[in-house]
Design a protein around this motif. Structure first.
Motif, PDB file in Angstrom:
ATOM      1  N   TRP A   1       0.798  -1.238   0.026  1.00  0.00           N
ATOM      2  CA  TRP A   1       0.006   0.147  -0.026  1.00  0.00           C
ATOM      3  C   TRP A   1       0.584   1.342   0.018  1.00  0.00           C
ATOM      4  CZ3 TRP A   1      -4.520  -1.174  -1.307  1.00  0.00           C
ATOM      5  CH2 TRP A   1      -5.343  -2.188  -0.758  1.00  0.00           C
ATOM      6  N   TRP A   2       0.471   2.237  -0.926  1.00  0.00           N
ATOM      7  CA  TRP A   2       1.026   3.495  -1.044  1.00  0.00           C
ATOM      8  C   TRP A   2       0.224   4.663  -0.495  1.00  0.00           C
ATOM      9  CZ3 TRP A   2       6.331   3.255  -1.771  1.00  0.00           C
ATOM     10  CH2 TRP A   2       7.114   2.240  -2.326  1.00  0.00           C
ATOM     11  N   MET A   3       0.675   5.658   0.124  1.00  0.00           N
ATOM     12  CA  MET A   3      -0.169   6.804   0.501  1.00  0.00           C
ATOM     13  C   MET A   3       0.303   8.144   0.195  1.00  0.00           C
ATOM     14  SD  MET A   3      -1.322   8.339   4.183  1.00  0.00           S
ATOM     15  CE  MET A   3      -2.230   6.975   4.833  1.00  0.00           C
ATOM     16  N   VAL A   4      -0.228   8.975  -0.507  1.00  0.00           N
ATOM     17  CA  VAL A   4       0.155  10.158  -0.707  1.00  0.00           C
ATOM     18  C   VAL A   4      -0.652  11.058   0.154  1.00  0.00           C
ATOM     19  CG1 VAL A   4       1.186  10.170  -3.070  1.00  0.00           C
ATOM     20  CG2 VAL A   4      -1.178  10.726  -2.736  1.00  0.00           C
ATOM     21  N   VAL A   5       0.045  12.253   0.790  1.00  0.00           N
ATOM     22  CA  VAL A   5      -0.595  13.223   1.699  1.00  0.00           C
ATOM     23  C   VAL A   5      -0.133  14.582   1.353  1.00  0.00           C
ATOM     24  CG1 VAL A   5      -1.208  13.866   4.214  1.00  0.00           C
ATOM     25  CG2 VAL A   5      -0.437  11.253   3.541  1.00  0.00           C
ATOM     26  N   GLY A   6      -0.992  15.381   1.362  1.00  0.00           N
ATOM     27  CA  GLY A   6      -0.365  16.929   1.221  1.00  0.00           C
ATOM     28  C   GLY A   6       0.134  17.607   2.563  1.00  0.00           C
ATOM     29  N   GLN A   7       0.997  18.314   2.717  1.00  0.00           N
ATOM     30  CA  GLN A   7       1.458  19.128   3.842  1.00  0.00           C
ATOM     31  C   GLN A   7       1.828  20.409   3.687  1.00  0.00           C
ATOM     32  OE1 GLN A   7       4.230  16.603   6.522  1.00  0.00           O
ATOM     33  NE2 GLN A   7       5.855  18.276   5.623  1.00  0.00           N
ATOM     34  N   ARG A   8       1.832  21.304   4.716  1.00  0.00           N
ATOM     35  CA  ARG A   8       2.307  22.505   4.561  1.00  0.00           C
ATOM     36  C   ARG A   8       3.504  22.537   5.607  1.00  0.00           C
ATOM     37  NH1 ARG A   8      -1.444  28.047   5.503  1.00  0.00           N
ATOM     38  NH2 ARG A   8       0.210  29.370   5.772  1.00  0.00           N
ATOM     39  N   GLU A   9       4.770  22.751   4.927  1.00  0.00           N
ATOM     40  CA  GLU A   9       5.859  22.668   5.984  1.00  0.00           C
ATOM     41  C   GLU A   9       5.951  23.653   6.939  1.00  0.00           C
ATOM     42  OE1 GLU A   9       8.440  21.603   7.038  1.00  0.00           O
ATOM     43  OE2 GLU A   9       9.420  19.999   6.491  1.00  0.00           O
ATOM     44  N   THR A  10       6.828  23.700   8.004  1.00  0.00           N
ATOM     45  CA  THR A  10       6.821  24.631   8.927  1.00  0.00           C
ATOM     46  C   THR A  10       7.287  26.125   8.271  1.00  0.00           C
ATOM     47  OG1 THR A  10       8.939  23.797   9.084  1.00  0.00           O
ATOM     48  CG2 THR A  10       7.134  23.112  10.608  1.00  0.00           C
TER      49      THR A  10
ATOM     50  N   VAL B   1       5.926  26.005   2.947  1.00  0.00           N
ATOM     51  CA  VAL B   1       6.096  25.413   1.679  1.00  0.00           C
ATOM     52  C   VAL B   1       4.893  24.056   1.260  1.00  0.00           C
ATOM     53  CG1 VAL B   1       7.523  24.269   0.084  1.00  0.00           C
ATOM     54  CG2 VAL B   1       8.456  26.338   1.141  1.00  0.00           C
ATOM     55  N   GLY B   2       4.231  24.191   0.204  1.00  0.00           N
ATOM     56  CA  GLY B   2       3.451  23.044  -0.044  1.00  0.00           C
ATOM     57  C   GLY B   2       3.955  21.904  -0.514  1.00  0.00           C
ATOM     58  N   GLN B   3       3.686  20.588   0.015  1.00  0.00           N
ATOM     59  CA  GLN B   3       4.445  19.504  -0.334  1.00  0.00           C
ATOM     60  C   GLN B   3       3.607  18.163  -0.527  1.00  0.00           C
ATOM     61  OE1 GLN B   3       7.271  18.743   2.900  1.00  0.00           O
ATOM     62  NE2 GLN B   3       8.687  20.125   1.605  1.00  0.00           N
TER      63      GLN B   3
ATOM     64  N   ILE C   1       6.718  24.113  -5.695  1.00  0.00           N
ATOM     65  CA  ILE C   1       6.179  24.118  -7.234  1.00  0.00           C
ATOM     66  C   ILE C   1       6.342  25.779  -7.661  1.00  0.00           C
ATOM     67  CG2 ILE C   1       5.212  21.990  -7.286  1.00  0.00           C
ATOM     68  CD1 ILE C   1       2.600  23.986  -7.587  1.00  0.00           C
ATOM     69  N   ASP C   2       5.975  26.603  -6.675  1.00  0.00           N
ATOM     70  CA  ASP C   2       5.778  27.980  -6.976  1.00  0.00           C
ATOM     71  C   ASP C   2       6.236  28.712  -5.676  1.00  0.00           C
ATOM     72  OD1 ASP C   2       3.867  30.070  -8.625  1.00  0.00           O
ATOM     73  OD2 ASP C   2       4.124  30.298  -6.534  1.00  0.00           O
ATOM     74  N   PRO C   3       6.995  29.884  -5.511  1.00  0.00           N
ATOM     75  CA  PRO C   3       7.279  30.532  -4.358  1.00  0.00           C
ATOM     76  C   PRO C   3       6.026  31.089  -3.675  1.00  0.00           C
ATOM     77  CG  PRO C   3       8.236  31.924  -6.120  1.00  0.00           C
ATOM     78  CD  PRO C   3       7.512  30.523  -6.695  1.00  0.00           C
ATOM     79  N   ASN C   4       4.843  31.113  -4.059  1.00  0.00           N
ATOM     80  CA  ASN C   4       3.619  31.555  -3.199  1.00  0.00           C
ATOM     81  C   ASN C   4       2.961  30.315  -2.845  1.00  0.00           C
ATOM     82  OD1 ASN C   4       4.071  34.442  -3.597  1.00  0.00           O
ATOM     83  ND2 ASN C   4       3.369  33.968  -5.888  1.00  0.00           N
ATOM     84  N   VAL C   5       3.322  29.225  -3.264  1.00  0.00           N
ATOM     85  CA  VAL C   5       2.312  27.864  -2.761  1.00  0.00           C
ATOM     86  C   VAL C   5       2.596  27.464  -1.531  1.00  0.00           C
ATOM     87  CG1 VAL C   5       1.632  25.472  -3.566  1.00  0.00           C
ATOM     88  CG2 VAL C   5       1.638  27.314  -5.260  1.00  0.00           C
ATOM     89  N   TYR C   6       1.744  27.519  -0.671  1.00  0.00           N
ATOM     90  CA  TYR C   6       1.913  26.958   0.684  1.00  0.00           C
ATOM     91  C   TYR C   6       1.260  25.763   1.020  1.00  0.00           C
ATOM     92  CZ  TYR C   6      -2.739  29.508   0.996  1.00  0.00           C
ATOM     93  OH  TYR C   6      -3.958  29.522   0.968  1.00  0.00           O
ATOM     94  N   MET C   7       0.400  25.293   0.198  1.00  0.00           N
ATOM     95  CA  MET C   7      -0.187  23.859   0.464  1.00  0.00           C
ATOM     96  C   MET C   7      -0.556  23.292  -0.443  1.00  0.00           C
ATOM     97  SD  MET C   7      -1.103  21.805   3.000  1.00  0.00           S
ATOM     98  CE  MET C   7      -2.253  20.435   3.064  1.00  0.00           C
TER      99      MET C   7
END
Ligand code: FRU
Length: 489
Positions: A170-179, A182-184, A206-212
């Motif tokens: 099983w694999w899982m992708v999750v969205g994260q807002r780094e401290t 930065v969106g990851q 992916i872009d300097p303004n993207v936070y999540m």
């Protein structure tokens, strides 16, 4: 069923009695009553397609999230099932946020985000988000197993798990807002859906303004791996990224155990006003199919006056083309909804407005335009138009900008503005159009571009399809139309 689910089911039934269905879709999945946002847990399980969705059953506004539930045998007609999960445990007390579903040896397993407001509802500075598991043997009643994955120290925004199987794991992708804001998207793996190990950061910065990066999805298409997600923070740039938030994808190569290498950077998936949080799943025959939420955060939502809000897009098949672009087109099953076919051919327009007498409340159109023999400055269709053409959603070719424009300035209530895509450099242009009670979806040259937008025509009024050409002539070689049946059983 738990008390919270019983209560929620009763509430939504009661709300349904107060609902006004004037803008309610005929052929798009929408909530029984109350609020809907993201598609969740799309899965083929025990011979049926299950669709869940972010749902607030108590009123028309976003609130403590439940998972609404519907099933389909054919991906077209849907039957409602009781609400699947409610925010009734300490780890999901403020909401069962978005997630996915898998068939784990006959057990339907939901992996979702348990959301907690630590310092009052709406205060995003103090939240806790963990990934949780719920399972069902009958596909209707779910048992919760609590948190299975927590974020690293200091992370608050950590949500929207999408789980899939690859190479026996099983694999899982999750969205994260780094401290550092930065969106990851993070990748994890597991053998039992309970114990998860960190694998890698699939994408970051992916872009300097993207936070999540919300609602990630990671899947093979052709010989590539597509990472689809919904970034927050992107700024408008010319014709691009005009909505409050975006949805799109990158294309790359991946094998389990290896890093993900991106070979095509972020592209938007749809170019309309209302498309967010898309999720994909595999059809029984192996096609990759996607639903999006056909609305946009913070936009005006006039159907709230009618005690409901939110709809899915049409189900769309995803295809990778030779330039590594992901194309999306309505699934072929939709032809089963067609009724009352009409066909017009070789329509010539000379600086005029023509009423086709095609009813526009719930219709599909296939339009072929002879670009080589059309010299008008602006020409195309008026959708959901009053017969005099004074109110309408305009879909036209702008010969000066060389773009195809979807313009809601005269659509009706509240919503304005236009969206556009480049005019393909072909002699013939095809526009495949679906107009429902409060939406328009356009597919250009089959699947080259899609545009999805909500519209709220002023009612009651007869609504038709008009054709128009300004300052010159336009040649419509074919206009086929159908009235579409309802998808609700
Ligand atoms: C996306 C989203 C998700 C979240 C859900 C909450 O539209 O914000 O990130 O899980 O909606 O309803």
């Amino acid at each position: 069923m738990t008390n919270a689910i019983d209560k929620a089911n009763q509430a939504v039934k009661k709300l349904e009695e107060e609902m006004n269905k004037q803008y309610y879709p005929h052929f798009h999945l929408a909530p029984q009553a109350g609020w809907m946002n993201d598609p969740n847990g799309l899965v083929y399980y025990n011979g049926q397609y299950h669709a869940f969705y972010q749902h607030h059953p108590y009123n028309e506004n976003w609130g403590p999230m439940h998972w609404g539930h519907a099933v389909s045998d054919d991906l077209i007609t849907w039957r409602r099932l009781p609400i699947a999960i409610a925010p009734d445990h300490d780890y999901d007390q403020s909401g069962c946020f978005s997630g996915s579903a898998v068939d784990n040896n006959g057990e339907l397993s939901l992996i979702y985000t348990g959301h907690i407001w630590l310092n009052g509802q709406g205060n995003d500075e103090h939240i806790r988000e963990t990934q949780c598991l719920a399972t069902s043997k009958d596909g209707i009643n779910f048992k919760k197993h609590g948190t299975v994955l927590t974020p690293k120290e200091g992370i608050m925004h950590f949500r929207d798990p999408k789980v899939f199987q690859q190479n026996g794991k099983w694999w899982m992708v999750v969205g994260q807002r780094e401290t550092n804001d930065v969106g990851q998207v993070l990748l994890y793996h597991s053998t039992d859906l309970k114990d998860w190990k960190f694998d890698q950061v699939l994408i970051s910065d992916i872009d300097p303004n993207v936070y999540m990066l919300e609602c990630p999805d990671f899947f093979p298409l052709g010989d590539k791996w597509i990472l689809m997600f919904s970034p927050q923070g992107m700024q408008a740039k010319g014709y691009q990224y005009r909505n409050r938030f975006q949805s799109g994808y990158v294309v790359g190569d991946w094998q389990p155990g290896k890093p993900y290498t991106v070979i095509k950077s972020f592209q938007e998936m749809d170019y309309g006003h209302d498309f967010y949080a898309p999720q994909s799943f595999l059809a029984a025959d192996g096609r990759r199919i996607m639903f999006g939420w056909m609305d946009m955060w913070e936009s005006k939502m006039p159907s709230k006056h009618d005690k409901w809000m939110g709809a899915f897009t049409l189900p769309r098949e995803l295809i990778l083309d030779g330039q590594n672009r992901v194309r999306n087109r309505p699934i072929k099953e939709l032809v089963a909804l067609r009724n009352q076919p009409k066909s017009l051919t070789n329509i010539e327009l000379n600086s005029e407005l023509k009423n086709t007498e095609i009813e526009s409340i719930s219709c599909e159109l296939n339009v072929e335009i002879d670009l080589a023999n059309s010299n008008a400055e602006r020409f195309g269709l008026q959708l959901a138009a009053t017969p005099d053409g004074k109110q309408a959603t305009l879909l036209y070719i702008d010969r000066q900008a060389n773009r195809i424009i979807l313009d809601r300035s005269l659509s009706g209530i509240d919503l304005k503005g236009y969206r556009s895509v480049p005019l393909p450099k072909t002699k013939k242009l095809s526009l495949h159009i679906f107009v429902d009670a409060s939406s328009v979806e356009v597919f250009v040259n089959k699947d080259l571009y899609s545009l999805s937008s909500r519209i709220y025509p002023k009612l009651p009024a007869k609504r038709v399809i008009n054709l128009f050409a300004e300052n010159g002539q336009a040649q419509i070689s074919k206009l086929a139309s159908w009235q579409l049946k309802s998808i609700y059983e």
